[in-house]
Design an enzyme around this catalytic site. Structure first.
Site, PDB file in Angstrom:
ATOM      1  N   ASP A   1      15.939   9.330  -8.934  1.00  0.00           N
ATOM      2  CA  ASP A   1      15.858   8.171  -8.038  1.00  0.00           C
ATOM      3  C   ASP A   1      17.235   7.594  -7.743  1.00  0.00           C
ATOM      4  OD1 ASP A   1      13.251   8.712  -8.504  1.00  0.00           O
ATOM      5  OD2 ASP A   1      12.804   6.877  -9.610  1.00  0.00           O
TER       6      ASP A   1
ATOM      7  N   ALA B   1       5.108   1.041  -4.980  1.00  0.00           N
ATOM      8  CA  ALA B   1       4.601   2.186  -4.205  1.00  0.00           C
ATOM      9  C   ALA B   1       5.246   3.486  -4.676  1.00  0.00           C
ATOM     10  CB  ALA B   1       4.870   1.971  -2.718  1.00  0.00           C
TER      11      ALA B   1
END
Length: 386
Positions: free
Chosen positions: A175, A126
């Site tokens: 991230d 996702a």
């Protein structure tokens, strides 16, 4: 997270035969604004979310690392840190862990073996950084077990190195950095060149709603590489290291000399950097009207100049915007060509958003969405000592 903690404890005891000593977590993330700016040395504004990867761990006196993956049916990987740590073709999940350990050793950190059980609920595929959460939680685990003198930023860099060099996936630093350094009720303004970070307070009650379009993402790699090349070409024409160094005024002076496509790509990156820095100010001032405008401009720029949105994503953004008006913001988040949107939604409107999307999205696209209602959470750390 309590269910994850229970799962890793149970699997540790069942498979490894004794009780773990520590529980450690690292979160996934969503990027609120600043898209395709990272590889242009620009700014991003992510927050950590309450979907995590959790580890139960204990240190060993020998040099063996044993890892149990709860999410892959308690599959086990085992390696000796004094031997060559090699890539496992048939156990992809294990390579993130092997890579992190190998990179820590290469950076000169000293430790013995460990027993680890790992499980996560960050939705895979996702674009919410399940892989970064895994890399960071493993780095954090070795920091905690062996009292390593390693900063959170270096845990992030080590994770990025593992993904780039060992796993073989070319990712930026965002991230890992937000997973390692996130703060509850804060976003993080990250300068992707200097790696300086700044915590940005968010309205405490604001929900971070992530909606997966469930549109299968085609073309991502090839289109991503093309965009990257176009940005590099634009930087070359401007005579700078990266588009980060070009102001919108400089761009407007030279726009006639640029290939039309390259000009559109460059304009997105240059304006997106400005928007991201301003968004941090708006968020800090809890000015949700301005934040919403900036997120809307970001989405329009990704749609019209960078051309990475698809009909399904644009539809979702429109549906959510109708509900929240100027009380929040919404845009596509992630690499593009499908994936997710992110919305900042006042708590009183969360149910309306869910109901309206349920009523309209599938009817318009034939696809069923997945909705994750999140809060901005702390980055990686020790959860408990047992």
């Amino acid at each position: 997270m309590s269910e994850l903690i229970q799962n890793v404890k149970t699997s540790f005891e069942q498979v490894l035969g004794y009780a773990p000593s520590h529980i450690i977590q690292a979160p996934g993330r969503v990027n609120l604004i600043g898209e395709h700016t990272d590889y242009n040395d620009g700014f991003v504004l992510p927050c950590a979310i309450n979907y995590q990867t959790v580890v139960a761990a204990a240190k060993r006196e020998d040099n063996l690392v044993r890892v149990v993956s709860v999410d892959y049916g308690n599959a086990v990987d085992e390696f000796d840190i004094t031997q060559a740590i090699t890539f496992q073709q048939d156990k992809m999940w294990a390579n993130y862990i092997r890579g992190v350990v190998k990179c820590l050793l290469a950076r000169g950190y000293a430790f013995t073996g460990a027993d680890i059980s790992v499980s996560g609920n960050v939705p895979q595929g996702a674009g919410l950084s399940s892989s970064a959460a895994l890399e960071v939680v493993i780095g954090q685990t070795f920091k905690v077990l062996f009292n390593l003198e390693i900063s959170q930023a270096e845990i992030a860099l080590n994770g990025q190195q593992a993904e780039n060099e060992f796993v073989g996936c070319n990712c930026g630093i965002m991230d890992q950095m937000i997973s390692a350094e996130g703060r509850e009720n804060h976003a993080m303004l990250l300068d992707c060149r200097s790696l300086e970070t700044e915590s940005v307070s968010m309205p405490e009650e604001m929900a971070v709603v992530i909606i997966n379009s469930n549109k299968k993402r085609g073309l991502v790699d090839s289109e991503y590489n093309t965009r990257r090349q176009q940005c590099e070409e634009a930087a070359r024409i401007f005579g700078v290291k990266a588009l980060r160094d070009v102001t919108i005024e400089q761009f407007n002076e030279k726009v006639a000399e640029l290939d039309e496509m390259v000009a559109k790509r460059a304009r997105h990156v240059i304006t997106e950097n400005d928007r991201t820095v301003e968004a941090a100010q708006a968020l800090r001032a809890h000015d949700m009207k301005r934040m919403g405008e900036l997120m809307a401009e970001s989405h329009a720029s990704m749609r019209d100049d960078f051309e990475i949105t698809v009909k399904e994503i644009d539809t979702l953004v429109e549906i959510v915007k109708e509900v929240i008006g100027d009380q929040g913001g919404v845009r596509m988040t992630g690499g593009g060509f499908g994936g997710c949107i992110v919305a900042l939604v006042p708590p009183a409107l969360v149910d309306d958003v869910k109901a309206t999307v349920a009523a309209k999205y599938q009817a318009a696209t034939g696809l069923k969405e997945s909705i994750y209602v999140c809060q901005a959470k702390d980055g990686a750390g020790l959860v408990e000592m047992l």
